[in-house]
Design a protein around this motif. Sequence first.
Motif, short mmCIF file in Angstrom:
data_model
loop_
_atom_site.label_atom_id
_atom_site.label_comp_id
_atom_site.label_asym_id
_atom_site.label_seq_id
_atom_site.Cartn_x
_atom_site.Cartn_y
_atom_site.Cartn_z
N GLN A 1 1.01 6.58 -14.22
CA GLN A 1 1.67 6.44 -12.92
C GLN A 1 0.57 6.46 -11.88
O GLN A 1 -0.32 7.31 -11.93
N CYS A 2 0.61 5.51 -10.95
CA CYS A 2 -0.47 5.38 -9.99
C CYS A 2 0.08 4.92 -8.64
O CYS A 2 1.25 4.56 -8.52
N GLN A 3 -0.78 4.95 -7.64
CA GLN A 3 -0.39 4.54 -6.30
C GLN A 3 -1.17 3.29 -5.91
O GLN A 3 -2.38 3.21 -6.14
N VAL A 4 -0.46 2.32 -5.33
CA VAL A 4 -1.10 1.08 -4.90
C VAL A 4 -1.99 1.36 -3.69
O VAL A 4 -1.55 1.97 -2.71
N ASP B 1 -0.78 13.62 -6.19
CA ASP B 1 0.09 14.49 -6.98
C ASP B 1 1.00 13.64 -7.87
O ASP B 1 1.44 12.57 -7.48
N ASP B 2 1.28 14.13 -9.05
CA ASP B 2 2.16 13.47 -10.03
C ASP B 2 1.63 12.11 -10.49
O ASP B 2 2.39 11.30 -11.01
N MET B 3 0.37 11.85 -10.27
CA MET B 3 -0.23 10.59 -10.73
C MET B 3 -1.05 10.87 -11.99
O MET B 3 -1.49 11.98 -12.23
N GLY B 4 -1.25 9.84 -12.78
CA GLY B 4 -2.06 9.96 -13.99
C GLY B 4 -1.27 9.57 -15.22
O GLY B 4 -0.31 8.81 -15.15
N ILE B 5 -1.68 10.11 -16.34
CA ILE B 5 -1.08 9.77 -17.63
C ILE B 5 0.37 10.24 -17.67
O ILE B 5 0.68 11.38 -17.33
N VAL B 6 1.26 9.33 -18.10
CA VAL B 6 2.69 9.65 -18.23
C VAL B 6 2.93 10.18 -19.63
O VAL B 6 2.54 9.55 -20.62
N GLN C 1 -13.86 5.70 -9.21
CA GLN C 1 -13.84 6.56 -8.02
C GLN C 1 -12.42 6.83 -7.52
O GLN C 1 -12.20 7.73 -6.71
N ASP C 2 -11.43 6.08 -8.01
CA ASP C 2 -10.04 6.27 -7.62
C ASP C 2 -9.22 6.96 -8.70
O ASP C 2 -8.00 7.03 -8.60
N ALA C 3 -9.89 7.45 -9.75
CA ALA C 3 -9.18 8.00 -10.91
C ALA C 3 -9.38 9.50 -11.05
O ALA C 3 -10.45 10.03 -10.74
N LYS C 4 -8.32 10.18 -11.52
CA LYS C 4 -8.43 11.59 -11.88
C LYS C 4 -9.37 11.71 -13.06
O LYS C 4 -9.61 10.76 -13.79
N ASN D 1 0.84 -1.19 0.00
CA ASN D 1 0.00 0.00 0.00
C ASN D 1 0.88 1.25 0.00
O ASN D 1 1.84 1.33 0.76
N GLY D 2 0.55 2.19 -0.88
CA GLY D 2 1.30 3.44 -0.97
C GLY D 2 2.42 3.43 -1.98
O GLY D 2 2.97 4.48 -2.31
N ASP D 3 2.81 2.25 -2.50
CA ASP D 3 3.87 2.18 -3.50
C ASP D 3 3.45 2.90 -4.78
O ASP D 3 2.26 2.99 -5.09
N ILE D 4 4.44 3.39 -5.52
CA ILE D 4 4.19 4.05 -6.80
C ILE D 4 4.41 3.03 -7.92
O ILE D 4 5.43 2.35 -7.96
N ALA D 5 3.43 2.94 -8.80
CA ALA D 5 3.47 1.95 -9.88
C ALA D 5 3.37 2.62 -11.24
O ALA D 5 2.80 3.70 -11.38
N ILE D 6 3.94 1.96 -12.24
CA ILE D 6 3.78 2.33 -13.64
C ILE D 6 3.00 1.21 -14.30
O ILE D 6 3.32 0.03 -14.11
N ALA D 7 1.98 1.57 -15.06
CA ALA D 7 1.12 0.56 -15.66
C ALA D 7 0.69 0.99 -17.06
O ALA D 7 0.68 2.17 -17.38
N THR D 8 0.32 0.00 -17.86
CA THR D 8 -0.29 0.28 -19.16
C THR D 8 -1.76 -0.10 -19.09
O THR D 8 -2.12 -1.10 -18.47
#
Length: 132
Positions: free
Chosen positions: A107-110, A125-130, A93-96, A56-63
Amino acid sequence: MLLFPGQVISHDNSLQSGDNTYWQDNQLLAQVIGKLEINDNKAKVVPLNSLAQPRNGDIAIATVQFITQQKSLLNIVSINGQRCNFNGVLRIQDAKQQRLSVNQIIQCQVLQMQSGIINVSTLGDDMGIVKV
């Protein structure tokens, strides 16, 4: 800086191509997911070798793999800069308020992991489309 295959490293022709990089159309590009290192005017990409374990709280990169009205299904390829391969879900509900499309990198947070599926959020902050 985390790089993805095909991502532009430089347009500077004086920079030499090192490990896991190549020149194409006057652009130095990354061949693998990894971190950029430049030494003695030579660029290389150090691949991410060890597999990450999400918390929980980790920063992830996903497609983005698939989109429905309620959620997006993801392939998580990196957690805290370490290579991985997990299925993920980004619920509405968890998306910008960003319009996602298939194959976009985010880029997202677990948030949590349940039954092998990682729930993530792009609200921080700094989450969303890369932008690549």
